[in-house]
Design an enzyme around this catalytic site. Structure first.
Site, short mmCIF file in Angstrom:
data_model
loop_
_atom_site.label_atom_id
_atom_site.label_comp_id
_atom_site.label_asym_id
_atom_site.label_seq_id
_atom_site.Cartn_x
_atom_site.Cartn_y
_atom_site.Cartn_z
N GLU A 157 0.83 -1.20 0.00
CA GLU A 157 0.00 0.00 0.00
C GLU A 157 0.87 1.25 0.00
O GLU A 157 1.96 1.26 0.56
CB GLU A 157 -0.92 -0.02 1.23
CG GLU A 157 -1.96 -1.12 1.08
CD GLU A 157 -2.90 -1.26 2.27
OE1 GLU A 157 -4.03 -1.72 2.06
OE2 GLU A 157 -2.52 -0.91 3.40
N CYS A 201 3.50 8.50 1.17
CA CYS A 201 3.96 7.54 2.17
C CYS A 201 4.08 6.20 1.46
O CYS A 201 3.09 5.66 0.96
CB CYS A 201 2.95 7.47 3.31
SG CYS A 201 3.34 6.23 4.54
N CYS A 241 6.04 -7.23 6.92
CA CYS A 241 7.10 -6.71 7.79
C CYS A 241 7.52 -7.80 8.77
O CYS A 241 6.71 -8.62 9.19
CB CYS A 241 6.59 -5.50 8.56
SG CYS A 241 7.88 -4.64 9.47
N CYS A 290 6.29 -5.28 15.87
CA CYS A 290 5.90 -4.26 16.84
C CYS A 290 4.47 -4.57 17.27
O CYS A 290 3.59 -4.77 16.42
CB CYS A 290 5.97 -2.86 16.23
SG CYS A 290 7.62 -2.40 15.69
N CYS A 333 1.23 -2.57 15.83
CA CYS A 333 1.17 -2.21 14.40
C CYS A 333 0.46 -3.29 13.58
O CYS A 333 0.76 -4.48 13.71
CB CYS A 333 2.59 -2.01 13.87
SG CYS A 333 2.64 -1.56 12.12
N CYS A 348 -1.01 5.78 10.17
CA CYS A 348 0.18 5.08 10.69
C CYS A 348 -0.19 3.76 11.31
O CYS A 348 -1.08 3.68 12.16
CB CYS A 348 0.85 5.89 11.79
SG CYS A 348 1.57 7.41 11.27
N1 SAH Z 1 9.45 0.14 9.92
C1 SAH Z 1 9.58 1.57 9.89
C2 SAH Z 1 8.61 2.21 8.93
C3 SAH Z 1 7.15 2.13 9.36
S1 SAH Z 1 6.64 3.73 9.75
C4 SAH Z 1 9.42 2.13 11.29
O1 SAH Z 1 9.08 1.36 12.18
O2 SAH Z 1 9.72 3.29 11.50
C5 SAH Z 1 5.12 3.49 10.53
C6 SAH Z 1 5.04 4.35 11.78
O3 SAH Z 1 3.76 4.17 12.40
C7 SAH Z 1 6.08 3.94 12.81
O4 SAH Z 1 6.51 5.06 13.51
C8 SAH Z 1 5.26 3.05 13.73
O5 SAH Z 1 5.84 2.89 14.99
C9 SAH Z 1 3.94 3.78 13.75
N2 SAH Z 1 2.80 2.95 14.12
C10 SAH Z 1 2.69 1.61 13.99
N3 SAH Z 1 1.48 1.21 14.41
C11 SAH Z 1 0.83 2.33 14.80
C12 SAH Z 1 -0.50 2.56 15.29
N4 SAH Z 1 -1.34 1.56 15.47
N5 SAH Z 1 -0.85 3.83 15.58
C13 SAH Z 1 0.01 4.84 15.36
N6 SAH Z 1 1.26 4.69 14.89
C14 SAH Z 1 1.66 3.43 14.61
#
Ligand code: SAH
Length: 360
Positions: A93, A106, A113, A117, A120, A338
């Site tokens: 996406e 973006c 992935c 985390c 996420c 995000c």
């Molecule tokens: N792998 C990289 C790129 C992904 S960026 C990284 O981790 O930085 C996606 C961003 O959204 C990251 O900062 C991640 O921590 C954040 N994120 C993930 N799940 C989220 C959620 N449920 N709500 C808000 N931010 C989230």
């Protein structure tokens, strides 16, 4: 029959070598690069300044496989989410995020992935493979065209904040950035590109050494080892001590401040000691903080903290002279915010498909 490789997957050096191996002069490679990366040509027969025999010869070895936008979803706030189909049928996406002053693309760097985390949605998809440079580049190109087509405005910024971990697909990401920034490509300034990482220590140092001129964001979410390891397993092998060291090295090499991305959750990182730990870390690394709104993904363990606790973060950071902002989410209604990118488009066929016009 095996699928022919994409001519754009060759590095510039390899393209020149290949053209030389056909007994052709270097200027032919230059012409081809211009067709591929400046005119975004997807069909050898349109490369009108090349002899037909050469076009035919190349098409015996290579093809051009642009990505396809299978589905476009538009949010009430103007955000556009694309389901991008790759040549092998897999889907990632990409998101176009318009604000008053910017249009940001973006984009994804991997299919799925591997990082796990806990908060996420993308983490729930298995990492299938790295994207090729041209697959990354094509996402930018598509959004650039959409910005012009739908909004009549230019694309201004790119963030590697879609699916995947860009520093775990390092060489392809760098090659894509090279094409995006090159005058013989899209010619965008690297300063307008932000690479976001979970904090892969070794690769942050490599990026600092290579210094392509991009900005760096780190998804921090906690400055306490034990808390961070619990919500982001990567911290068990890339801990805050080594991350701090890598980010100091980054600043030493690039003189570019790091942006920390940080979500505040109830009963996870909303205590005073969490705030103090963040302040302490920020004092060691030239940085600023983006407090990101949490986008719930259906896990009851994660709940956005009370506004009062988020304000406590803002007050403490400001008190210590650290720039901090609250980042409101965009595109929530279409799962484009995000941490929400999880190819829901694929499992929700009832969402009407809107096809992008042929010309895009
Ligand atoms: N792998 C990289 C790129 C992904 S960026 C990284 O981790 O930085 C996606 C961003 O959204 C990251 O900062 C991640 O921590 C954040 N994120 C993930 N799940 C989220 C959620 N449920 N709500 C808000 N931010 C989230």
């Amino acid at each position: 029959m095996a699928v022919k490789p994409d001519l754009r997957s060759l590095s510039s050096d390899k393209l020149y070598q290949y053209i030389a191996s056909l007994g052709e002069k270097p200027f032919r490679a230059r012409q081809i690069e211009s067709w591929l990366w400046q005119k975004n040509c997807t069909d050898f027969s349109q490369m009108s300044d090349l002899p037909k025999s050469l076009r035919e010869r190349i098409s015996q070895d290579f093809a051009i496989h642009p990505v396809q936008v299978d589905q476009i979803q538009r949010s009430v706030d103007g955000t556009i989410k694309n389901a991008v189909r790759l040549p092998d049928g897999m889907v990632v996406e990409s998101v176009l995020i318009p604000t008053d002053t910017r249009i940001t693309a973006c984009i994804s760097s991997q299919v799925g992935c591997s990082l796990d985390c806990r908060f996420c949605a993308t983490a729930r998809l298995k990492r299938m493979r790295n994207l090729d440079p041209q697959e990354i580049y094509d996402q930018v190109l598509t959004i650039r065209q959409q910005a012009e087509y739908y909004l009549e405005r230019p694309l201004t910024n790119i963030v590697f904040m879609g699916m995947g971990e860009p520093l775990l697909n390092y060489s392809n990401v760098l090659r894509a950035i090279d094409r995006i920034t090159s005058p013989s490509g899209l010619g965008m300034s690297p300063k307008r590109i932000t690479l976001s990482t979970v904090g892969i220590v070794k690769m942050i140092k490599t990026l600092a050494d290579d210094n392509p001129g991009v900005k760096l964001a780190v998804s921090l979410h906690s400055a306490i080892e034990e808390v961070r390891s619990r919500i982001m397993p990567i911290n068990r092998t890339n801990d805050l001590t080594s991350l701090t060291d890598a980010l100091q090295y980054w600043y030493f090499k690039t003189r570019s401040k790091v942006t920390f991305e940080y979500v505040v959750w109830k009963n996870i990182n909303d205590r005073d000691e969490d705030i103090n730990a963040l302040v302490k870390l920020c004092k060691k690394i030239p940085s600023k903080v983006n407090l990101i709104e949490y986008n719930a993904i259906g896990d009851p363990n994660f709940e956005q903290a009370e506004p009062e606790r988020i304000n406590a973060y803002l007050t403490a950071l400001a008190h210590h002279g650290i720039v901090a902002k609250i980042r409101r989410s965009r595109g929530k209604d279409i799962d484009a915010a995000c941490g929400q990118l999880a190819n829901k488009n694929d499992v929700a066929p009832e969402i009407p498909k809107k096809r992008i016009p042929e010309t895009l």
